[in-house]
Design an enzyme around this catalytic site. Structure first.
Site, PDB file in Angstrom:
ATOM      1  N   LYS A  22       0.828  -1.215   0.000  1.00  0.00           N
ATOM      2  CA  LYS A  22       0.000   0.000   0.000  1.00  0.00           C
ATOM      3  C   LYS A  22       0.862   1.265   0.000  1.00  0.00           C
ATOM      4  O   LYS A  22       0.642   2.172  -0.788  1.00  0.00           O
ATOM      5  CB  LYS A  22      -0.904   0.008   1.234  1.00  0.00           C
ATOM      6  CG  LYS A  22      -1.654   1.315   1.418  1.00  0.00           C
ATOM      7  CD  LYS A  22      -2.473   1.350   2.682  1.00  0.00           C
ATOM      8  CE  LYS A  22      -1.726   1.820   3.902  1.00  0.00           C
ATOM      9  NZ  LYS A  22      -1.491   3.272   3.979  1.00  0.00           N
ATOM     10  N   ASN A  23       1.839   1.310   0.897  1.00  0.00           N
ATOM     11  CA  ASN A  23       2.606   2.549   1.027  1.00  0.00           C
ATOM     12  C   ASN A  23       3.533   2.793  -0.153  1.00  0.00           C
ATOM     13  O   ASN A  23       4.031   3.894  -0.343  1.00  0.00           O
ATOM     14  CB  ASN A  23       3.403   2.553   2.333  1.00  0.00           C
ATOM     15  CG  ASN A  23       2.505   2.772   3.535  1.00  0.00           C
ATOM     16  OD1 ASN A  23       1.309   3.036   3.389  1.00  0.00           O
ATOM     17  ND2 ASN A  23       3.067   2.649   4.731  1.00  0.00           N
ATOM     18  N   ARG A  92      -4.185  10.280   4.390  1.00  0.00           N
ATOM     19  CA  ARG A  92      -3.098  11.244   4.455  1.00  0.00           C
ATOM     20  C   ARG A  92      -2.175  11.178   3.236  1.00  0.00           C
ATOM     21  O   ARG A  92      -1.644  12.191   2.780  1.00  0.00           O
ATOM     22  CB  ARG A  92      -2.310  10.987   5.736  1.00  0.00           C
ATOM     23  CG  ARG A  92      -1.196  11.935   5.946  1.00  0.00           C
ATOM     24  CD  ARG A  92      -0.493  11.654   7.237  1.00  0.00           C
ATOM     25  NE  ARG A  92       0.752  12.384   7.270  1.00  0.00           N
ATOM     26  CZ  ARG A  92       0.860  13.660   7.610  1.00  0.00           C
ATOM     27  NH1 ARG A  92      -0.199  14.326   7.982  1.00  0.00           N
ATOM     28  NH2 ARG A  92       2.024  14.264   7.587  1.00  0.00           N
ATOM     29  N   CYS A 116      -5.001  12.913  12.678  1.00  0.00           N
ATOM     30  CA  CYS A 116      -5.546  11.574  12.572  1.00  0.00           C
ATOM     31  C   CYS A 116      -5.627  11.029  13.977  1.00  0.00           C
ATOM     32  O   CYS A 116      -5.168  11.675  14.919  1.00  0.00           O
ATOM     33  CB  CYS A 116      -4.695  10.679  11.692  1.00  0.00           C
ATOM     34  SG  CYS A 116      -3.259  10.092  12.517  1.00  0.00           S
ATOM     35  N   ARG A 121      -0.539  15.121  12.818  1.00  0.00           N
ATOM     36  CA  ARG A 121       0.484  14.710  11.846  1.00  0.00           C
ATOM     37  C   ARG A 121       0.730  15.901  10.930  1.00  0.00           C
ATOM     38  O   ARG A 121       0.031  16.094   9.944  1.00  0.00           O
ATOM     39  CB  ARG A 121       0.021  13.470  11.077  1.00  0.00           C
ATOM     40  CG  ARG A 121       0.043  12.237  11.960  1.00  0.00           C
ATOM     41  CD  ARG A 121      -0.511  11.032  11.264  1.00  0.00           C
ATOM     42  NE  ARG A 121       0.378  10.467  10.272  1.00  0.00           N
ATOM     43  CZ  ARG A 121       0.060   9.384   9.569  1.00  0.00           C
ATOM     44  NH1 ARG A 121      -1.086   8.783   9.764  1.00  0.00           N
ATOM     45  NH2 ARG A 121       0.913   8.913   8.678  1.00  0.00           N
ATOM     46  N   ASP A 308       4.286   0.793  11.944  1.00  0.00           N
ATOM     47  CA  ASP A 308       3.082   0.186  11.383  1.00  0.00           C
ATOM     48  C   ASP A 308       2.876  -1.261  11.838  1.00  0.00           C
ATOM     49  O   ASP A 308       1.865  -1.878  11.497  1.00  0.00           O
ATOM     50  CB  ASP A 308       3.125   0.248   9.845  1.00  0.00           C
ATOM     51  CG  ASP A 308       2.831   1.651   9.326  1.00  0.00           C
ATOM     52  OD1 ASP A 308       2.411   2.511  10.124  1.00  0.00           O
ATOM     53  OD2 ASP A 308       3.022   1.886   8.115  1.00  0.00           O
ATOM     54  N   ILE A 330       8.018   7.062  16.698  1.00  0.00           N
ATOM     55  CA  ILE A 330       7.644   7.752  15.458  1.00  0.00           C
ATOM     56  C   ILE A 330       6.382   8.598  15.689  1.00  0.00           C
ATOM     57  O   ILE A 330       6.352   9.781  15.352  1.00  0.00           O
ATOM     58  CB  ILE A 330       7.393   6.746  14.307  1.00  0.00           C
ATOM     59  CG1 ILE A 330       8.575   5.785  14.154  1.00  0.00           C
ATOM     60  CG2 ILE A 330       7.119   7.491  13.000  1.00  0.00           C
ATOM     61  CD1 ILE A 330       9.856   6.392  13.687  1.00  0.00           C
ATOM     62  N   ARG A 400      -8.813  -0.260   4.317  1.00  0.00           N
ATOM     63  CA  ARG A 400      -7.941   0.739   3.696  1.00  0.00           C
ATOM     64  C   ARG A 400      -6.611   0.105   3.294  1.00  0.00           C
ATOM     65  O   ARG A 400      -5.995   0.536   2.314  1.00  0.00           O
ATOM     66  CB  ARG A 400      -7.638   1.888   4.680  1.00  0.00           C
ATOM     67  CG  ARG A 400      -8.773   2.874   4.844  1.00  0.00           C
ATOM     68  CD  ARG A 400      -8.278   4.071   5.626  1.00  0.00           C
ATOM     69  NE  ARG A 400      -6.968   4.459   5.168  1.00  0.00           N
ATOM     70  CZ  ARG A 400      -5.981   4.910   5.942  1.00  0.00           C
ATOM     71  NH1 ARG A 400      -6.168   5.059   7.229  1.00  0.00           N
ATOM     72  NH2 ARG A 400      -4.806   5.214   5.437  1.00  0.00           N
TER      73      ARG A 400
HETATM   74  C1  UD1 Z   1       4.249   7.020   6.290  1.00  0.00           C
HETATM   75  C2  UD1 Z   1       3.393   5.793   6.101  1.00  0.00           C
HETATM   76  C3  UD1 Z   1       2.805   5.339   7.432  1.00  0.00           C
HETATM   77  C4  UD1 Z   1       3.932   5.148   8.455  1.00  0.00           C
HETATM   78  C5  UD1 Z   1       4.811   6.396   8.529  1.00  0.00           C
HETATM   79  C6  UD1 Z   1       6.036   6.187   9.413  1.00  0.00           C
HETATM   80  C7  UD1 Z   1       2.530   6.035   3.862  1.00  0.00           C
HETATM   81  C8  UD1 Z   1       1.350   6.217   2.987  1.00  0.00           C
HETATM   82  N1  UD1 Z   1       2.325   6.089   5.176  1.00  0.00           N
HETATM   83  O1  UD1 Z   1       3.407   8.062   6.762  1.00  0.00           O
HETATM   84  O2  UD1 Z   1       2.130   4.097   7.213  1.00  0.00           O
HETATM   85  O3  UD1 Z   1       3.358   4.905   9.713  1.00  0.00           O
HETATM   86  O4  UD1 Z   1       5.291   6.744   7.212  1.00  0.00           O
HETATM   87  O5  UD1 Z   1       6.802   5.147   8.931  1.00  0.00           O
HETATM   88  O6  UD1 Z   1       3.619   5.794   3.397  1.00  0.00           O
HETATM   89  N2  UD1 Z   1       6.417  14.711  10.580  1.00  0.00           N
HETATM   90  C9  UD1 Z   1       6.587  16.057  10.841  1.00  0.00           C
HETATM   91  N3  UD1 Z   1       6.363  16.945   9.836  1.00  0.00           N
HETATM   92  C10 UD1 Z   1       5.974  16.559   8.586  1.00  0.00           C
HETATM   93  C11 UD1 Z   1       5.828  15.187   8.318  1.00  0.00           C
HETATM   94  C12 UD1 Z   1       6.056  14.294   9.340  1.00  0.00           C
HETATM   95  O7  UD1 Z   1       6.908  16.437  11.956  1.00  0.00           O
HETATM   96  O8  UD1 Z   1       5.782  17.414   7.708  1.00  0.00           O
HETATM   97  C13 UD1 Z   1       6.649  13.726  11.653  1.00  0.00           C
HETATM   98  C14 UD1 Z   1       5.417  12.874  11.940  1.00  0.00           C
HETATM   99  O9  UD1 Z   1       4.513  13.523  12.825  1.00  0.00           O
HETATM  100  C15 UD1 Z   1       6.040  11.652  12.549  1.00  0.00           C
HETATM  101  C16 UD1 Z   1       7.337  11.510  11.757  1.00  0.00           C
HETATM  102  O10 UD1 Z   1       7.593  12.779  11.198  1.00  0.00           O
HETATM  103  O11 UD1 Z   1       6.364  11.887  13.893  1.00  0.00           O
HETATM  104  C17 UD1 Z   1       7.278  10.481  10.662  1.00  0.00           C
HETATM  105  O12 UD1 Z   1       6.102  10.650   9.894  1.00  0.00           O
HETATM  106  P1  UD1 Z   1       6.102  10.410   8.324  1.00  0.00           P
HETATM  107  O13 UD1 Z   1       7.261   9.576   7.926  1.00  0.00           O
HETATM  108  O14 UD1 Z   1       5.927  11.710   7.616  1.00  0.00           O
HETATM  109  O15 UD1 Z   1       4.775   9.589   8.116  1.00  0.00           O
HETATM  110  P2  UD1 Z   1       3.962   9.561   6.771  1.00  0.00           P
HETATM  111  O16 UD1 Z   1       4.894   9.758   5.634  1.00  0.00           O
HETATM  112  O17 UD1 Z   1       2.771  10.438   6.873  1.00  0.00           O
END
Ligand code: UD1
Length: 431
Positions: A22-23, A92, A116, A121, A308, A330, A400
């Site tokens: 999925k990701n 997201r 979420c 996030r 995850d 995370i 999902r």
């Molecule tokens: C992706 C995955 C999700 C997984 C996550 C962490 C997809 C579709 N989803 O989500 O399944 O749980 O990686 O491996 O690939 N953060 C910030 N600012 C930002 C973006 C992120 O502070 O602009 C923080 C987040 O709050 C979190 C950390 O960075 O603490 C990692 O999040 P992130 O890697 O961005 O998660 P996603 O990419 O949304």
């Protein structure tokens, strides 16, 4: 809304094939916006999230045709540039159309994905990275808006947070940088296999990227990208969920069709808990013939233990021998499953970003509520070992990200059934 009814007590046994990740598939499909040539994607999993990104892309003028699990996507250079709230708010990952839109169409209006259930996030890194390339993204009316209208410029960008890097921000900035003028350096890029799959696809489309798989990506922008064909790799999180299920039910399951090295951190933990793990060329086998032992787990960016799989491994700890500690590094608030596991009789105490789990001899079935995708999977696993019947409500969360989970667990010997009620959900696949 559908619900799942699980009768516990049966070990999982047999062989199952991992669906496409999925990701990985979500940003790959978004990459279709970067070219006017066809992008052919094989191994697309049949999930609500892939349906959602398909709807968003269609709204952006991408033509999309399906042949089984193969999707062909084709986007014009021009076309709509708005990804609306109703779709983006359900997932997201839809924010990853932002990078391709600003890079190729010079403008974008993408709904903020919002919070979420497991905490705020933010999207600050996406905005910071794309703005460093000159996208001038502002927030207006709940939307991320860019109206620059001209080619982006390469830049050096640090993409770190106090929790590590960001998977989707790396995907967004990487996609945008492929078409920017000049060189972009992404420092502290996410190294998750799904980012690697995206980067390889971009290279197949004509992008020039060095350092793939590492924390430092160097992108030499090109004028245009072409079409490509890609096979989505097997979903390591789905595979991990089945394999944790095997260990905690004292079963014996082989999952085929994924790269087992992507789950090294999980296998280390399962081995220490007392399960037997066999790495195979195209998958892995996990079996256990006794109650698992307690174990401490800390979630970390790849190649560490994935957040995850945190909820699912916690389900296993609820019936392990001894006390386990889960530390979430995370998403420090990602513990919605704890309250529901308590309803099944688990003994868990939450302290800040940690949960202390005292393993019990058994759980007892109850009605529980799925709160998010991976929490739902944890409740299904807990239901497999709980005495009596566990009813899991709001299973649209699990749909999902898990392809027909009830049918596939059923083939592994689980007693699980779905009760369907007429859907009130506006999102359904229409290709
Ligand atoms: C992706 C995955 C999700 C997984 C996550 C962490 C997809 C579709 N989803 O989500 O399944 O749980 O990686 O491996 O690939 N953060 C910030 N600012 C930002 C973006 C992120 O502070 O602009 C923080 C987040 O709050 C979190 C950390 O960075 O603490 C990692 O999040 P992130 O890697 O961005 O998660 P996603 O990419 O949304």
């Amino acid at each position: 809304m559908d619900r799942l009814i699980v009768e516990g007590g049966e070990p999982l046994r047999g062989c199952v094939r991992a669906a496409g990740a999925k990701n990985a598939v979500l940003p790959v499909l978004a990459a279709s916006l970067l070219t006017d040539e066809p992008l052919i994607v094989h191994g697309v999993p049949d999930l609500r999230d892939t349906a959602t990104i398909g709807r968003i892309l269609q709204g952006l003028g991408v033509s999309l045709t399906a042949d089984g699990s193969t999707l062909t996507l084709q986007a014009d250079r021009g076309g709509p540039t708005e990804a609306p709230y109703d779709l983006v708010s359900t997932m997201r990952a839809s924010v990853c159309v932002l990078g391709p839109l600003v890079a190729r169409r010079g403008r974008a209006r993408v709904s903020m994905p919002g919070g979420c259930v497991f905490g705020v996030r933010p999207v600050d890194l996406h905005v910071k990275g794309l703005n460093a390339l000159g996208a001038d993204i502002r927030v207006a009316g709940g939307y991320l808006v860019s109206t620059v209208g001209q080619r982006l410029e390469g830049a050096s960008i640090y993409l770190g947070t106090r929790f590590g890097s960001s998977v989707l921000a790396t995907a967004n900035v990487l996609m945008a940088a492929t078409l920017a003028r000049g060189t972009t350096r992404i420092v502290n890029a996410a190294m998750e296999p799904e980012v690697v799959q995206l980067a390889r696809l971009l290279v197949a489309m004509g992008a020039r990227i060095e350092g793939i798989g590492g924390p430092d990506l160097l992108v030499e922008g090109v004028e245009r990208l072409g079409g490509a064909e890609v096979v989505i790799g097997g979903d390591r999180i789905e595979a991990g969920t089945f394999l944790i299920g095997a260990a905690m039910t004292r079963g014996d399951v082989t999952v085929e069709g994924f790269d087992p090295h992507q789950l090294s951190a999980l296998f280390e933990i399962l081995g220490q808990m007392g399960a037997e793990v066999e790495i195979e060329a195209d998958g892995a086998r996990v079996r256990a013939d006794r109650r698992l032992d307690a174990m401490d787990v800390t979630t970390l960016p790849y190649p560490g233990f994935p957040t995850d799989l945190q909820a699912q491994v916690m389900a296993a700890m609820t019936v392990a021998r001894g006390i386990s500690i889960v530390t979430e590094r995370i998403f420090p608030d990602r513990f919605m499953h704890v309250a529901e596991l308590l309803r099944l009789g688990a003994d868990i105490r939450k302290e800040g970003p940690q949960a202390i789990v005292a393993g019990r001899d058994g759980l007892s079935g109850a009605t529980v509520m799925a709160s998010d995708l991976r929490a739902s999977a944890a409740l299904v696993l807990a239901g497999l070992v709980a005495g009596g019947e566990t009813e899991i409500r709001r299973v649209y969360h699990i749909d999902r990200g898990y392809e027909r989970i009830d049918q596939r667990l059923g083939l592994l010997g689980a007693r699980i059934r779905r009760e369907t009620q007429p859907s009130l959900d506006p999102v359904s696949p229409d290709w």
